[in-house]
Scaffold this motif. Structure first.
Motif, PDB file in Angstrom:
ATOM      1  N   ARG A  38       1.151  -1.373  -0.095  1.00  0.00           N
ATOM      2  CA  ARG A  38       0.199   0.262  -0.280  1.00  0.00           C
ATOM      3  C   ARG A  38       0.868   1.002  -0.086  1.00  0.00           C
ATOM      4  NH1 ARG A  38      -4.746  -1.278   4.513  1.00  0.00           N
ATOM      5  NH2 ARG A  38      -5.588  -3.280   3.394  1.00  0.00           N
ATOM      6  N   VAL A  39       0.506   2.630  -1.060  1.00  0.00           N
ATOM      7  CA  VAL A  39       1.398   3.521  -0.983  1.00  0.00           C
ATOM      8  C   VAL A  39       0.838   4.900  -1.303  1.00  0.00           C
ATOM      9  CG1 VAL A  39       3.437   4.322  -2.593  1.00  0.00           C
ATOM     10  CG2 VAL A  39       3.056   1.615  -2.381  1.00  0.00           C
ATOM     11  N   CYS A  40       0.980   5.478  -0.445  1.00  0.00           N
ATOM     12  CA  CYS A  40       0.146   6.749  -0.384  1.00  0.00           C
ATOM     13  C   CYS A  40       1.323   8.008  -0.036  1.00  0.00           C
ATOM     14  CB  CYS A  40      -0.530   6.550   1.408  1.00  0.00           C
ATOM     15  SG  CYS A  40      -1.377   8.538   2.360  1.00  0.00           S
ATOM     16  N   ARG A  55      -1.170  12.565 -11.178  1.00  0.00           N
ATOM     17  CA  ARG A  55       0.128  12.135 -11.092  1.00  0.00           C
ATOM     18  C   ARG A  55       0.856  11.265 -11.220  1.00  0.00           C
ATOM     19  NH1 ARG A  55       5.438  15.938 -14.649  1.00  0.00           N
ATOM     20  NH2 ARG A  55       6.393  14.086 -15.209  1.00  0.00           N
ATOM     21  N   PHE A  56       0.967  10.784  -9.720  1.00  0.00           N
ATOM     22  CA  PHE A  56       1.509  10.097  -8.642  1.00  0.00           C
ATOM     23  C   PHE A  56       0.614   8.877  -9.305  1.00  0.00           C
ATOM     24  CE2 PHE A  56      -0.221   7.398  -4.898  1.00  0.00           C
ATOM     25  CZ  PHE A  56       1.450   6.719  -4.802  1.00  0.00           C
ATOM     26  N   LEU A  57      -1.052   8.989  -8.959  1.00  0.00           N
ATOM     27  CA  LEU A  57      -1.816   7.913  -9.538  1.00  0.00           C
ATOM     28  C   LEU A  57      -2.110   7.565 -10.998  1.00  0.00           C
ATOM     29  CD1 LEU A  57      -5.299   9.136  -7.335  1.00  0.00           C
ATOM     30  CD2 LEU A  57      -3.775   6.984  -6.867  1.00  0.00           C
ATOM     31  N   GLU A  66      -1.600  -0.536  -4.420  1.00  0.00           N
ATOM     32  CA  GLU A  66      -2.582  -0.394  -4.098  1.00  0.00           C
ATOM     33  C   GLU A  66      -2.063   1.127  -3.490  1.00  0.00           C
ATOM     34  OE1 GLU A  66      -4.682  -2.230  -0.973  1.00  0.00           O
ATOM     35  OE2 GLU A  66      -3.715  -3.755  -1.705  1.00  0.00           O
ATOM     36  N   SER A  67      -2.388   2.140  -4.354  1.00  0.00           N
ATOM     37  CA  SER A  67      -1.915   3.806  -4.307  1.00  0.00           C
ATOM     38  C   SER A  67      -3.255   4.618  -4.176  1.00  0.00           C
ATOM     39  CB  SER A  67      -1.919   4.034  -5.774  1.00  0.00           C
ATOM     40  OG  SER A  67      -2.323   3.726  -6.524  1.00  0.00           O
ATOM     41  N   SER A  68      -2.982   5.776  -3.327  1.00  0.00           N
ATOM     42  CA  SER A  68      -3.794   6.560  -3.048  1.00  0.00           C
ATOM     43  C   SER A  68      -3.460   7.780  -2.405  1.00  0.00           C
ATOM     44  CB  SER A  68      -4.303   6.151  -1.431  1.00  0.00           C
ATOM     45  OG  SER A  68      -3.193   5.780   0.090  1.00  0.00           O
ATOM     46  N   VAL A  69      -4.107   9.030  -2.671  1.00  0.00           N
ATOM     47  CA  VAL A  69      -3.026  10.358  -1.765  1.00  0.00           C
ATOM     48  C   VAL A  69      -4.132  10.369  -0.586  1.00  0.00           C
ATOM     49  CG1 VAL A  69      -3.430  12.883  -2.806  1.00  0.00           C
ATOM     50  CG2 VAL A  69      -2.952  10.050  -4.700  1.00  0.00           C
ATOM     51  N   LEU A  70      -3.080  11.572   0.037  1.00  0.00           N
ATOM     52  CA  LEU A  70      -4.010  11.826   1.566  1.00  0.00           C
ATOM     53  C   LEU A  70      -3.917  13.058   1.510  1.00  0.00           C
ATOM     54  CD1 LEU A  70      -4.796  12.026   4.307  1.00  0.00           C
ATOM     55  CD2 LEU A  70      -1.980  12.003   4.759  1.00  0.00           C
TER      56      LEU A  70
END
Length: 243
Positions: A38-40, A55-57, A66-70
């Protein structure tokens, strides 16, 4: 007895926001504690710029993660949910921008304490520019306009950090002057293209995506100046992309 987590963080001189080859991002993911981490992404330093998170996603869809943005400027999670979310991450990746603003916002929301807790639990922390500065005791920054020193960070990495050591005019001389004067402690100067992994506060691996890029150790020389030592590195020759 349970397994004691290993505390690791990485300083990046590149990644999805500056490079097209993905080598440094793939290198980071290769150090995650699971095969599908899991990568935030935490874009606080840019004011949660929407395009940065998008752009990150888009970049990390190519990887087995599993990517996400906080976001914090439009925060939706309460304190308990925020803690649970961050502690569930295997990799926390902090973007560039304004280091001073980043630290201030984190402290208002208690994110600084949660990141330290995640680190103690084995989450790999990493980031570029401000996202590299934040982990150290102090850093070299343009947060206030002109290049200067910021003796304020999370302190997870002993010493100081200077990003963009080779690519921004004045960085090298200004950082060395800050270390020479004692305004910043001895530290790590990161050229663009470098990745540096620290395990329990000690440098354990240095990689580059170009032959010219280096990580430097900068220390006071005891005579009012500094010494600058280029450290050995491994060249990242080909993508390690996983699917």
């Amino acid at each position: 007895m349970g397994v004691v987590p290993v505390r690791r963080l990485a300083l990046l001189g590149g990644g999805f926001s500056t490079d097209d080859d993905g080598l440094l991002d793939e290198w980071v993911l290769g150090h995650a504690r699971t095969s599908r981490p899991r990568v935030c992404f935490v874009p606080t330093a840019s004011g949660d710029a929407p395009a940065y998170g998008e752009r990150f996603l888009a970049a990390f869809r190519a990887y087995a993660c599993e990517s996400s943005v906080l976001p914090l400027f439009s925060r939706e999670l309460d304190d308990a949910a925020l803690r649970a979310f961050l502690l569930a991450q295997d990799v926390i990746y902090v973007g560039g921008g304004n280091t001073a603003n980043l630290l201030a916002v984190w402290r208002v929301h208690g994110v600084d304490r949660l990141l330290c807790e995640a680190y103690d639990r084995g989450t790999l922390l990493c980031g570029i520019s401000a996202g590299a500065n934040c982990w150290a005791e102090g850093s070299h920054t343009d947060s206030f306009g002109p290049l200067t020193f910021l003796p304020d960070g999370l302190g997870l990495l002993p010493g100081s950090v200077c990003p963009h050591y080779d690519s921004e005019p004045g960085r090298r001389s200004s950082y060395r002057a800050a270390v020479a004067s004692g305004a910043l402690p001895a530290g790590w100067a990161v050229e663009d293209g470098v990745g540096a992994l620290f395990t329990e506060g000690l440098l354990t691996e240095t990689v580059t995506r170009t032959r010219q890029a280096h990580l430097y150790r900068v220390e006071p020389d005891g005579r009012g100046g500094t010494t600058e030592r280029a450290l050995p590195h491994r060249l990242l020759l080909s993508p390690l992309r996983r699917s």
